[in-house]
Structure formats: structure tokens, C-alpha cells
Design a protein around this motif. Structure first.
Motif, PDB file in Angstrom:
ATOM      1  N   SER A  15       0.823  -1.210   0.000  1.00  0.00           N
ATOM      2  CA  SER A  15       0.000   0.000   0.000  1.00  0.00           C
ATOM      3  C   SER A  15       0.856   1.257   0.000  1.00  0.00           C
ATOM      4  O   SER A  15       0.570   2.218  -0.735  1.00  0.00           O
ATOM      5  CB  SER A  15      -0.917   0.016   1.217  1.00  0.00           C
ATOM      6  N   ILE A  16       1.892   1.272   0.802  1.00  0.00           N
ATOM      7  CA  ILE A  16       2.775   2.440   0.845  1.00  0.00           C
ATOM      8  C   ILE A  16       3.515   2.593  -0.477  1.00  0.00           C
ATOM      9  O   ILE A  16       3.634   3.700  -1.012  1.00  0.00           O
ATOM     10  CB  ILE A  16       3.738   2.342   2.044  1.00  0.00           C
ATOM     11  N   ALA A  17       3.990   1.490  -1.035  1.00  0.00           N
ATOM     12  CA  ALA A  17       4.674   1.556  -2.329  1.00  0.00           C
ATOM     13  C   ALA A  17       3.730   2.065  -3.421  1.00  0.00           C
ATOM     14  O   ALA A  17       4.121   2.911  -4.253  1.00  0.00           O
ATOM     15  CB  ALA A  17       5.231   0.182  -2.699  1.00  0.00           C
ATOM     16  N   LEU A  18       2.489   1.581  -3.446  1.00  0.00           N
ATOM     17  CA  LEU A  18       1.517   2.050  -4.432  1.00  0.00           C
ATOM     18  C   LEU A  18       1.214   3.540  -4.264  1.00  0.00           C
ATOM     19  O   LEU A  18       1.121   4.280  -5.240  1.00  0.00           O
ATOM     20  CB  LEU A  18       0.220   1.253  -4.320  1.00  0.00           C
ATOM     21  N   ALA A  23       1.588   8.926  -6.289  1.00  0.00           N
ATOM     22  CA  ALA A  23       1.846  10.335  -5.979  1.00  0.00           C
ATOM     23  C   ALA A  23       2.950  10.901  -6.875  1.00  0.00           C
ATOM     24  O   ALA A  23       2.828  12.016  -7.398  1.00  0.00           O
ATOM     25  CB  ALA A  23       2.226  10.496  -4.520  1.00  0.00           C
ATOM     26  N   ARG A  24       4.015  10.155  -7.068  1.00  0.00           N
ATOM     27  CA  ARG A  24       5.104  10.630  -7.932  1.00  0.00           C
ATOM     28  C   ARG A  24       4.650  10.741  -9.378  1.00  0.00           C
ATOM     29  O   ARG A  24       4.996  11.702 -10.070  1.00  0.00           O
ATOM     30  CB  ARG A  24       6.303   9.693  -7.826  1.00  0.00           C
ATOM     31  N   TYR A  57      -0.658  12.228   0.083  1.00  0.00           N
ATOM     32  CA  TYR A  57       0.016  11.324   1.017  1.00  0.00           C
ATOM     33  C   TYR A  57      -0.739  11.232   2.346  1.00  0.00           C
ATOM     34  O   TYR A  57      -0.947  10.136   2.877  1.00  0.00           O
ATOM     35  CB  TYR A  57       1.447  11.788   1.301  1.00  0.00           C
ATOM     36  N   LEU A  58      -1.126  12.363   2.894  1.00  0.00           N
ATOM     37  CA  LEU A  58      -1.804  12.358   4.196  1.00  0.00           C
ATOM     38  C   LEU A  58      -3.110  11.581   4.156  1.00  0.00           C
ATOM     39  O   LEU A  58      -3.378  10.740   5.024  1.00  0.00           O
ATOM     40  CB  LEU A  58      -2.055  13.795   4.663  1.00  0.00           C
ATOM     41  N   VAL A  59      -3.918  11.844   3.156  1.00  0.00           N
ATOM     42  CA  VAL A  59      -5.213  11.163   3.074  1.00  0.00           C
ATOM     43  C   VAL A  59      -5.036   9.671   2.807  1.00  0.00           C
ATOM     44  O   VAL A  59      -5.642   8.828   3.478  1.00  0.00           O
ATOM     45  CB  VAL A  59      -6.109  11.819   1.997  1.00  0.00           C
ATOM     46  N   VAL A  94      -9.727   3.656  -3.692  1.00  0.00           N
ATOM     47  CA  VAL A  94      -9.637   4.968  -3.041  1.00  0.00           C
ATOM     48  C   VAL A  94      -8.618   5.847  -3.767  1.00  0.00           C
ATOM     49  O   VAL A  94      -8.868   7.034  -4.005  1.00  0.00           O
ATOM     50  CB  VAL A  94      -9.295   4.818  -1.543  1.00  0.00           C
ATOM     51  N   LEU A  95      -7.468   5.272  -4.136  1.00  0.00           N
ATOM     52  CA  LEU A  95      -6.468   6.033  -4.896  1.00  0.00           C
ATOM     53  C   LEU A  95      -7.062   6.533  -6.213  1.00  0.00           C
ATOM     54  O   LEU A  95      -6.885   7.701  -6.589  1.00  0.00           O
ATOM     55  CB  LEU A  95      -5.232   5.170  -5.170  1.00  0.00           C
ATOM     56  N   GLY A  96      -7.767   5.664  -6.913  1.00  0.00           N
ATOM     57  CA  GLY A  96      -8.384   6.051  -8.181  1.00  0.00           C
ATOM     58  C   GLY A  96      -9.451   7.112  -8.001  1.00  0.00           C
ATOM     59  O   GLY A  96      -9.536   8.065  -8.786  1.00  0.00           O
ATOM     60  N   ALA A  97     -10.267   6.978  -6.976  1.00  0.00           N
ATOM     61  CA  ALA A  97     -11.319   7.970  -6.712  1.00  0.00           C
ATOM     62  C   ALA A  97     -10.717   9.329  -6.380  1.00  0.00           C
ATOM     63  O   ALA A  97     -11.208  10.370  -6.854  1.00  0.00           O
ATOM     64  CB  ALA A  97     -12.231   7.492  -5.585  1.00  0.00           C
TER      65      ALA A  97
END
Length: 135
Positions: A15-18, A23-24, A57-59, A94-97
């Protein structure tokens, strides 16, 4: 080692790697879009881009850590994969949304800016002519 702990470690690592990768990617490729939205102001585009990445990142990392807990224990290897697929699937959604939400808002801002540019005359008025009596 407990299978639940193994699943937690794998879930956090993936999850952190994704989150970092997304983000990058968004930061690198979104900078050009932000510069267009902000009428070519590169410094402002960089600042907004950085703020968006920090908020991202925070969310996302907050969601990942809140979603870490699990009610049941994992009994076998199959349970590890099932738990990981469900949790990582939700994280990806969630990342996609969040990405679609950001693009939607920035596109709205961009369209508003384009409409403002179109309503302004390309050349300033040169003078004023009084209306004629017969017209």
C-alpha cells in the motif's frame, strides 16, 4: 510468526509503495496540467503541485493505516491472499477515486479560466463613437 501479522506487513509494504508510486506519477505528469490551469505561472503550479502531493500522502496513508485492522484471524495461506486482495483492492479504488476527484476539480478550474480568457476582447477598445440620430 502469526499469519495475520504477515498479511499486515505485506499490506503496508504494498500500500505504501503504491501510494508513493501514484503520488510521484501524478506529481510529475500533473505539473504541466497545473501550469495550464494557472495560466503559465510555473512557481504557483509547483507550489500547488507540492501541496496536492502532501495532501494525497496524508489522506491515502491515513486511510491505509485506518483500514489495517481486521476482525478475524487468518487461518491459512489462502486467507492471506484473500485478505490482501480485498484490502489492496479497496486501497486502489480509493487512490483512483481521489485521482479522479482531483482531475475533476482542476478541470473545472481550467474551464473557468478558459471562459474568462474568451470573454475578454483580444484588443482593448480604441475609442468611443457616439450613436447617430437615425440609427
Amino acid at each position: 510468526m502469526d499469519r495475520t501479522v504477515i498479511a499486515y506487513v505485506i499490506y503496508l509494504a504494498v500500500s505504501i509503495a503504491l501510494t508513493v508510486w501514484v503520488a510521484r506519477t501524478l506529481s510529475r505528469n500533473g505539473r504541466i496540467f497545473l501550469a495550464d490551469v494557472l495560466h503559465g505561472d510555473e512557481k504557483l503550479a509547483d507550489a500547488v503541485n507540492h501541496l496536492l502531493v502532501v495532501g494525497f500522502y496524508l489522506v491515502n496513508l491515513g486511510f491505509v493505516t485506518l483500514y489495517l485492522s481486521d476482525d478475524g484471524t487468518i487461518e491459512d495461506t489462502r486467507g492471506i491472499f484473500e485478505t490482501l486482495s480485498a484490502k489492496l483492492g479497496v486501497v486502489l479504488l480509493v487512490l483512483g477515486a481521489m485521482h479522479l476527484g482531483n482531475v475533476f476539480v482542476l478541470n473545472k478550474i481550467r474551464r473557468r479560466g478558459l471562459m474568462e480568457r474568451e470573454t475578454q476582447p483580444p484588443v482593448a477598445p480604441q475609442g468611443w463613437v457616439a450613436p447617430t440620430a437615425g440609427a
